[in-house]
Scaffold this motif. Structure first.
Motif, PDB file in Angstrom:
ATOM      1  N   ALA A  74     120.569  71.986  30.666  1.00 11.99           N
ATOM      2  CA  ALA A  74     120.425  71.652  32.084  1.00 11.99           C
ATOM      3  C   ALA A  74     120.939  72.783  32.971  1.00 11.99           C
ATOM      4  O   ALA A  74     120.641  72.835  34.162  1.00 11.99           O
ATOM      5  CB  ALA A  74     121.169  70.355  32.403  1.00 11.99           C
ATOM      6  N   PHE A  85     120.089  75.814  32.664  1.00  8.07           N
ATOM      7  CA  PHE A  85     119.042  76.827  32.751  1.00  8.07           C
ATOM      8  C   PHE A  85     117.725  76.250  33.250  1.00  8.07           C
ATOM      9  O   PHE A  85     117.440  75.074  33.068  1.00  8.07           O
ATOM     10  CB  PHE A  85     118.819  77.464  31.375  1.00  8.07           C
ATOM     11  CG  PHE A  85     120.060  78.109  30.824  1.00  8.07           C
ATOM     12  CD1 PHE A  85     120.469  79.346  31.285  1.00  8.07           C
ATOM     13  CD2 PHE A  85     120.828  77.467  29.874  1.00  8.07           C
ATOM     14  CE1 PHE A  85     121.624  79.939  30.797  1.00  8.07           C
ATOM     15  CE2 PHE A  85     121.987  78.044  29.387  1.00  8.07           C
ATOM     16  CZ  PHE A  85     122.382  79.286  29.850  1.00  8.07           C
ATOM     17  N   ALA A  86     116.912  77.114  33.859  1.00 13.15           N
ATOM     18  CA  ALA A  86     115.566  76.740  34.284  1.00 13.15           C
ATOM     19  C   ALA A  86     114.699  76.556  33.030  1.00 13.15           C
ATOM     20  O   ALA A  86     115.102  76.912  31.930  1.00 13.15           O
ATOM     21  CB  ALA A  86     114.990  77.833  35.184  1.00 13.15           C
ATOM     22  N   PRO A  87     113.484  76.014  33.188  1.00 10.53           N
ATOM     23  CA  PRO A  87     112.617  75.797  32.023  1.00 10.53           C
ATOM     24  C   PRO A  87     112.341  77.051  31.191  1.00 10.53           C
ATOM     25  O   PRO A  87     112.066  76.946  29.995  1.00 10.53           O
ATOM     26  CB  PRO A  87     111.330  75.250  32.632  1.00 10.53           C
ATOM     27  CG  PRO A  87     111.784  74.565  33.883  1.00 10.53           C
ATOM     28  CD  PRO A  87     112.913  75.423  34.404  1.00 10.53           C
ATOM     29  N   CYS A 102     114.517  79.059  30.230  1.00 14.26           N
ATOM     30  CA  CYS A 102     115.755  79.274  29.450  1.00 14.26           C
ATOM     31  C   CYS A 102     116.383  80.643  29.696  1.00 14.26           C
ATOM     32  O   CYS A 102     117.183  81.129  28.903  1.00 14.26           O
ATOM     33  CB  CYS A 102     115.525  79.056  27.959  1.00 14.26           C
ATOM     34  SG  CYS A 102     115.168  77.352  27.565  1.00 14.26           S
ATOM     35  N   HIS A 158     116.611  81.954  33.468  1.00 16.58           N
ATOM     36  CA  HIS A 158     117.157  81.844  34.812  1.00 16.58           C
ATOM     37  C   HIS A 158     118.006  80.587  34.935  1.00 16.58           C
ATOM     38  O   HIS A 158     117.884  79.663  34.141  1.00 16.58           O
ATOM     39  CB  HIS A 158     116.021  81.819  35.849  1.00 16.58           C
ATOM     40  CG  HIS A 158     115.273  83.105  35.887  1.00 16.58           C
ATOM     41  ND1 HIS A 158     114.125  83.314  35.144  1.00 16.58           N
ATOM     42  CD2 HIS A 158     115.515  84.255  36.555  1.00 16.58           C
ATOM     43  CE1 HIS A 158     113.691  84.544  35.372  1.00 16.58           C
ATOM     44  NE2 HIS A 158     114.514  85.134  36.219  1.00 16.58           N
ATOM     45  N   PHE A 159     118.852  80.546  35.959  1.00 22.84           N
ATOM     46  CA  PHE A 159     119.685  79.369  36.189  1.00 22.84           C
ATOM     47  C   PHE A 159     118.882  78.260  36.849  1.00 22.84           C
ATOM     48  O   PHE A 159     117.996  78.513  37.663  1.00 22.84           O
ATOM     49  CB  PHE A 159     120.875  79.708  37.092  1.00 22.84           C
ATOM     50  CG  PHE A 159     121.836  80.692  36.491  1.00 22.84           C
ATOM     51  CD1 PHE A 159     122.410  80.468  35.250  1.00 22.84           C
ATOM     52  CD2 PHE A 159     122.168  81.847  37.160  1.00 22.84           C
ATOM     53  CE1 PHE A 159     123.301  81.362  34.691  1.00 22.84           C
ATOM     54  CE2 PHE A 159     123.062  82.761  36.623  1.00 22.84           C
ATOM     55  CZ  PHE A 159     123.622  82.518  35.384  1.00 22.84           C
ATOM     56  N   SER A 160     119.232  77.030  36.532  1.00 24.60           N
ATOM     57  CA  SER A 160     118.687  75.852  37.210  1.00 24.60           C
ATOM     58  C   SER A 160     119.521  75.626  38.477  1.00 24.60           C
ATOM     59  O   SER A 160     120.448  76.396  38.779  1.00 24.60           O
ATOM     60  CB  SER A 160     118.820  74.629  36.301  1.00 24.60           C
ATOM     61  OG  SER A 160     120.201  74.339  36.102  1.00 24.60           O
ATOM     62  N   GLN A 161     119.252  74.539  39.183  1.00 25.01           N
ATOM     63  CA  GLN A 161     120.052  74.198  40.357  1.00 25.01           C
ATOM     64  C   GLN A 161     121.509  74.002  39.942  1.00 25.01           C
ATOM     65  O   GLN A 161     122.424  74.483  40.616  1.00 25.01           O
ATOM     66  CB  GLN A 161     119.506  72.939  41.031  1.00 25.01           C
ATOM     67  CG  GLN A 161     120.245  72.572  42.303  1.00 25.01           C
ATOM     68  CD  GLN A 161     119.636  71.377  43.004  1.00 25.01           C
ATOM     69  OE1 GLN A 161     118.654  70.796  42.562  1.00 25.01           O
ATOM     70  NE2 GLN A 161     120.219  70.996  44.118  1.00 25.01           N
ATOM     71  N   HIS A 216     123.028  77.463  39.184  1.00 25.22           N
ATOM     72  CA  HIS A 216     123.329  78.189  40.430  1.00 25.22           C
ATOM     73  C   HIS A 216     124.557  77.615  41.121  1.00 25.22           C
ATOM     74  O   HIS A 216     125.373  78.363  41.674  1.00 25.22           O
ATOM     75  CB  HIS A 216     122.125  78.165  41.375  1.00 25.22           C
ATOM     76  CG  HIS A 216     121.103  79.205  41.051  1.00 25.22           C
ATOM     77  ND1 HIS A 216     121.300  80.541  41.275  1.00 25.22           N
ATOM     78  CD2 HIS A 216     119.868  79.097  40.509  1.00 25.22           C
ATOM     79  CE1 HIS A 216     120.243  81.223  40.894  1.00 25.22           C
ATOM     80  NE2 HIS A 216     119.350  80.368  40.413  1.00 25.22           N
TER      81      HIS A 216
END
Length: 114
Positions: free
Chosen positions: A42, A44-46, A48, A50-53, A56
């Motif tokens: 969770a 990471f972004a999809p 894997c 970049h960061f997810s919300q 960040h």
């Protein structure tokens, strides 16, 4: 690290601009783990990468903490399993810290007009 050498060179230390590295990524405890020891996807972004919300939010809390710490006394080890507690500026030095105000903040503080 080239950025740290540039910061220490003083080349960018003027009255209206400076360069300060934020070293919380230097010794980061990563990747964030769940209680069972698996990676917390969770964070990471999809893709894997970049960061997810959530990622960040956690990373930005550590960046903010670093920006309020004096140069030469910054946290270098962020634990991404926990966000940093929200930091407030030191009342005796209520600024984002720079090389100049980390040495002697008092010279930049003006008394309140009220």
């Amino acid at each position: 690290m080239a950025e740290k050498k540039l910061e220490q060179s003083g080349l960018f230390d003027s009255d209206d601009f400076t360069l300060v590295t934020q070293p919380f990524f230097n010794d980061v405890i990563t990747p964030p783990k769940l209680a069972n020891g698996s990676v917390n996807l969770a964070f990471f972004a999809p893709d894997c990468f970049h960061f997810s919300q959530l990622g960040h939010a956690v990373v930005s809390s550590w960046a903010w903490k670093n920006m309020l710490e004096p140069v030469g006394n910054k946290t270098t080890q962020a634990n991404f399993n926990n966000g940093a507690p929200l930091s407030c500026p030191d009342p005796t030095c209520p600024f984002i810290r720079t090389v100049k105000n980390s040495q002697n903040c008092a010279q930049f503080v003006t008394p309140a007009a009220w």
